[in-house]
Design a protein around this motif. Sequence first.
Motif, PDB file in Angstrom:
ATOM      1  N   VAL A 120     -51.156 -50.160  20.268  1.00  0.00           N
ATOM      2  CA  VAL A 120     -50.661 -51.561  20.973  1.00  0.00           C
ATOM      3  C   VAL A 120     -51.873 -51.779  22.041  1.00  0.00           C
ATOM      4  CG1 VAL A 120     -49.071 -52.457  22.627  1.00  0.00           C
ATOM      5  CG2 VAL A 120     -48.127 -51.042  20.852  1.00  0.00           C
ATOM      6  N   GLY A 121     -52.588 -51.012  22.311  1.00  0.00           N
ATOM      7  CA  GLY A 121     -53.543 -51.315  23.190  1.00  0.00           C
ATOM      8  C   GLY A 121     -54.610 -51.975  22.436  1.00  0.00           C
ATOM      9  N   ARG A 122     -55.014 -51.233  21.428  1.00  0.00           N
ATOM     10  CA  ARG A 122     -56.242 -52.186  20.459  1.00  0.00           C
ATOM     11  C   ARG A 122     -55.905 -53.551  20.185  1.00  0.00           C
ATOM     12  NH1 ARG A 122     -56.082 -54.740  15.097  1.00  0.00           N
ATOM     13  NH2 ARG A 122     -57.997 -53.998  14.034  1.00  0.00           N
ATOM     14  N   ASP A 123     -54.634 -53.803  20.023  1.00  0.00           N
ATOM     15  CA  ASP A 123     -54.171 -55.057  19.630  1.00  0.00           C
ATOM     16  C   ASP A 123     -54.281 -56.108  21.027  1.00  0.00           C
ATOM     17  OD1 ASP A 123     -53.612 -55.086  17.149  1.00  0.00           O
ATOM     18  OD2 ASP A 123     -51.788 -55.043  17.124  1.00  0.00           O
ATOM     19  N   LEU A 124     -53.974 -55.477  22.174  1.00  0.00           N
ATOM     20  CA  LEU A 124     -54.107 -56.159  23.409  1.00  0.00           C
ATOM     21  C   LEU A 124     -55.465 -56.386  23.883  1.00  0.00           C
ATOM     22  CD1 LEU A 124     -51.515 -54.291  25.347  1.00  0.00           C
ATOM     23  CD2 LEU A 124     -51.082 -56.522  24.732  1.00  0.00           C
ATOM     24  N   VAL A 125     -56.412 -55.730  23.648  1.00  0.00           N
ATOM     25  CA  VAL A 125     -57.933 -55.643  23.788  1.00  0.00           C
ATOM     26  C   VAL A 125     -58.440 -56.879  22.956  1.00  0.00           C
ATOM     27  CG1 VAL A 125     -60.068 -54.697  23.534  1.00  0.00           C
ATOM     28  CG2 VAL A 125     -58.196 -53.194  24.829  1.00  0.00           C
ATOM     29  N   LEU A 126     -58.042 -56.730  21.622  1.00  0.00           N
ATOM     30  CA  LEU A 126     -58.550 -57.804  20.717  1.00  0.00           C
ATOM     31  C   LEU A 126     -57.953 -59.225  20.982  1.00  0.00           C
ATOM     32  CD1 LEU A 126     -58.827 -56.060  17.060  1.00  0.00           C
ATOM     33  CD2 LEU A 126     -60.244 -56.207  19.000  1.00  0.00           C
ATOM     34  N   THR A 127     -56.693 -59.356  21.546  1.00  0.00           N
ATOM     35  CA  THR A 127     -56.231 -60.519  21.867  1.00  0.00           C
ATOM     36  C   THR A 127     -56.796 -61.248  22.957  1.00  0.00           C
ATOM     37  OG1 THR A 127     -53.804 -59.897  21.298  1.00  0.00           O
ATOM     38  CG2 THR A 127     -54.262 -61.873  22.873  1.00  0.00           C
ATOM     39  N   ALA A 128     -57.527 -60.230  24.185  1.00  0.00           N
ATOM     40  CA  ALA A 128     -58.227 -60.691  25.276  1.00  0.00           C
ATOM     41  C   ALA A 128     -59.523 -61.138  24.710  1.00  0.00           C
ATOM     42  CB  ALA A 128     -58.444 -59.690  26.221  1.00  0.00           C
TER      43      ALA A 128
END
Length: 215
Positions: A120-128
């Motif tokens: 989930v953290g990976r997706d949050l970083v890429l969204t940013a």
Amino acid sequence: MTTESGTAQPEERAADGGVRGVFADRILTVPNVLSVLRLLGVPLFLWLLLIERADGWAFALLVLSGVTDFLDGKLARLLEQSSRLGALLDPFVDRLYLVTTLAAFVIRGLIPWWVAVILVGRDLVLTATLSVYKRRDLPPPEVIYLGKAATFALMSALPWLLAGQMDWAAAGFGRAFGGALLIWGTAVYVWTGVLYTAKAIAVARAIPAVGHRTA
């Protein structure tokens, strides 16, 4: 053109002979119906897995969701039914299914909590990082197809891990195979996340934001 999650990006010929992406305003299309059905399946899946502990039905629903996810992108292209709603709805349902399934698996003790946090953290970083492209009037980065392979491995691992909890002859194989897919998929998912992030950093350094450009 497709996104990492397999969402079709509709295209049409521009006046100069080039290709530009366009989205129809249609709402009632076969791909959109499939996406809505997958969306409705999220609470049902959580109820089956966490309340009823009906692992067999939860497994069937998880597999069915994967099949319809594959079909809606294909049908959007084959039937020429790509739409703005579909372009937003399909990846939203994909991410919602992934997050809720990971959370449910953590609650059931099927996967370690830190694996879910990493994914989930990976997706949050890429969204940013998407803001880097938006501030420069640039399209999102080109798809890294290794990322699609990682997503496929992760979405395949979860049903196999669930199958490993069921009372049948292949339960041991399901746990082992699902665990192997989870490890491989997580490693590659994180690696492609690093590649996407590095690309965004390079763009931020090389191209000024639109508001900071001089005449």
